[in-house]
Design a protein around this motif. Sequence first.
Motif, mmCIF file in Angstrom:
data_model
loop_
_atom_site.group_PDB
_atom_site.id
_atom_site.type_symbol
_atom_site.label_atom_id
_atom_site.label_comp_id
_atom_site.label_asym_id
_atom_site.label_seq_id
_atom_site.Cartn_x
_atom_site.Cartn_y
_atom_site.Cartn_z
ATOM 1 N N TYR A 184 71.295 -66.925 -43.236
ATOM 2 C CA TYR A 184 72.480 -66.485 -42.507
ATOM 3 C C TYR A 184 72.493 -64.956 -42.423
ATOM 4 O O TYR A 184 71.925 -64.263 -43.267
ATOM 5 N N HIS A 185 73.203 -64.450 -41.396
ATOM 6 C CA HIS A 185 73.190 -63.014 -41.125
ATOM 7 C C HIS A 185 74.572 -62.545 -40.676
ATOM 8 O O HIS A 185 75.393 -63.324 -40.192
ATOM 9 N N ARG A 186 74.763 -61.226 -40.845
ATOM 10 C CA ARG A 186 76.016 -60.608 -40.392
ATOM 11 C C ARG A 186 75.744 -59.150 -40.057
ATOM 12 O O ARG A 186 74.973 -58.470 -40.755
ATOM 13 N N SER A 246 86.445 -56.272 -34.324
ATOM 14 C CA SER A 246 85.375 -57.145 -34.788
ATOM 15 C C SER A 246 84.245 -57.242 -33.763
ATOM 16 O O SER A 246 84.346 -56.700 -32.654
ATOM 17 N N CYS A 252 72.336 -63.020 -45.744
ATOM 18 C CA CYS A 252 73.198 -63.854 -46.583
ATOM 19 C C CYS A 252 72.466 -65.116 -47.025
ATOM 20 O O CYS A 252 71.752 -65.734 -46.233
ATOM 21 N N TYR A 308 75.119 -61.346 -50.383
ATOM 22 C CA TYR A 308 74.387 -60.714 -49.286
ATOM 23 C C TYR A 308 73.834 -59.366 -49.731
ATOM 24 O O TYR A 308 74.267 -58.787 -50.730
ATOM 25 N N CYS A 321 78.557 -66.219 -46.648
ATOM 26 C CA CYS A 321 78.048 -64.857 -46.829
ATOM 27 C C CYS A 321 78.702 -64.168 -48.028
ATOM 28 O O CYS A 321 79.053 -62.976 -47.969
ATOM 29 N N THR A 351 77.110 -55.220 -39.542
ATOM 30 C CA THR A 351 78.137 -54.219 -39.819
ATOM 31 C C THR A 351 77.748 -52.961 -39.052
ATOM 32 O O THR A 351 76.714 -52.348 -39.340
ATOM 33 N N ARG A 405 82.687 -55.580 -38.200
ATOM 34 C CA ARG A 405 81.818 -56.590 -38.817
ATOM 35 C C ARG A 405 81.817 -57.833 -37.943
ATOM 36 O O ARG A 405 82.842 -58.211 -37.363
ATOM 37 N N SER A 406 80.680 -58.481 -37.858
ATOM 38 C CA SER A 406 80.538 -59.633 -36.977
ATOM 39 C C SER A 406 80.829 -60.945 -37.699
ATOM 40 O O SER A 406 81.006 -60.992 -38.922
ATOM 41 N N ASN A 407 80.813 -62.000 -36.924
ATOM 42 C CA ASN A 407 80.829 -63.343 -37.479
ATOM 43 C C ASN A 407 79.491 -63.610 -38.178
ATOM 44 O O ASN A 407 78.505 -62.888 -37.983
ATOM 45 N N ILE A 408 79.435 -64.636 -38.978
ATOM 46 C CA ILE A 408 78.185 -65.038 -39.638
ATOM 47 C C ILE A 408 77.378 -65.874 -38.643
ATOM 48 O O ILE A 408 77.917 -66.799 -38.025
#
Length: 318
Positions: free
Chosen positions: A95-97, A130, A59, A67, A64, A99, A109-112
Motif C-alpha cells: 500500500y502507498h500514500r 487533500s 505502507c 509506514y 497505513c 504527502t 496527504r492522499s488516500n491509501i
Amino acid sequence: MKATRLQIIIPIILLGLFMSAIPFQSVQADAGPHPSMQFIFISRIKPGPTIISGQLLECQDEACVQYEPLPQIGPQRFECQINACYSAGYSYSPYHRLTIEFSDGVTRRSNIFTKHAYFANYLVTVHEESLEVEEKTLGPNVPFFKTGAPTLFDLLATVAFPFVEIILTIILVALAVRTGRAGATPASYYNWLKAAWLLAIPATLVGIKWTQGLIITLVVELLLGTGYVLWKKRSASIILTVILLLNLITQPVLWISLSGFSGLNPVFLTLFAEGVVWLVEAGGLYLSQRTTMKFQEALWVSFALNAASFVVGSLLPI
C-alpha cells in the motif's frame, strides 16, 4: 592504412556522430527496467498550486498505520516536478500514500492506494485539503503520459514505432545471413551496414519515447563492444552494428512488454525479461559471427554487455 584499422576507426567515427545527434537532455539513468509509478496532478483549486516537494509513503497494512518514506537506493527514488511526480524502485510495499507540499503553503496527504501495473500511471486530483489518487490502466506503455498531452512528435513516434522495428529486424536478419557466410566480403554487406547506421538516429529518437534508458544502454554497450573487438581483433563494423540493431529492437519491446504485466512480482519479472533479452542478443551475435564465434562465447559477450549497461544505469546519480 590496413583494412583492419579502417574497420575499427570508421565505426568509432560513426558512433561519435550518431551520439552527438541525440538529445542528451532526455537521458535517464535507468538502463534496466524497474517497476515505476508516474503521477500527473490536476487541480480543483483556482489558481492551482505547484509542487514544492513530496514523499511516497510505503505502507505494510491497509490502514497505513506502519509506514516509511520510500528510501533512495541507486535507481530507487521518488522525485517531483511542478505538476508531476515519478518513482522507480526494486519493489514496493502493498500500500502507498502521497504527502506533497505545495506552493500555497498547504501539505496535502492522499488516500491509501495500491499498485497493479509494472509501470503504473496515476491521476492525482488536488483538493483544498487533500489529494485523491487513482491508478489509470493505459495498456501498453504510453510514453507521453508523464508530460501531459501528447505532442505531434509523440504521436508520430507512436505510429512510426512498429514500422521502424520491422525495418530494423529486416536489416539485422540480412546482415546475419550475409556476414555469417564463410568467405563473406565487406562488399556483400556494405549497403546493409550503411542502412543500419543511417536509420539509427531516427530509430533512437523513436525508441527513447518508449525506453527511458535506451541512450545509456547504447553508449555503454557500444563502448564495451569496441573494447571487445579491439581485444579479439574482430570486425568492428559488423559487431558494433549488430549490437546497435539488437538494442534498438529489444530494449523498446522489453519496456512495452513489461508495461502490460502486473507489478506484483517485479524482481522475478525483471530477471525473466532481462534473461530473454540476453538470449536473443546472444543469438543475434552468434548468427552474424558464426564462422568465427562459438555460441558459448556469444552468450558471455551478451551477458557482459547487458550486465554492464544495467549496473552502470543503476549506479549513475541521475
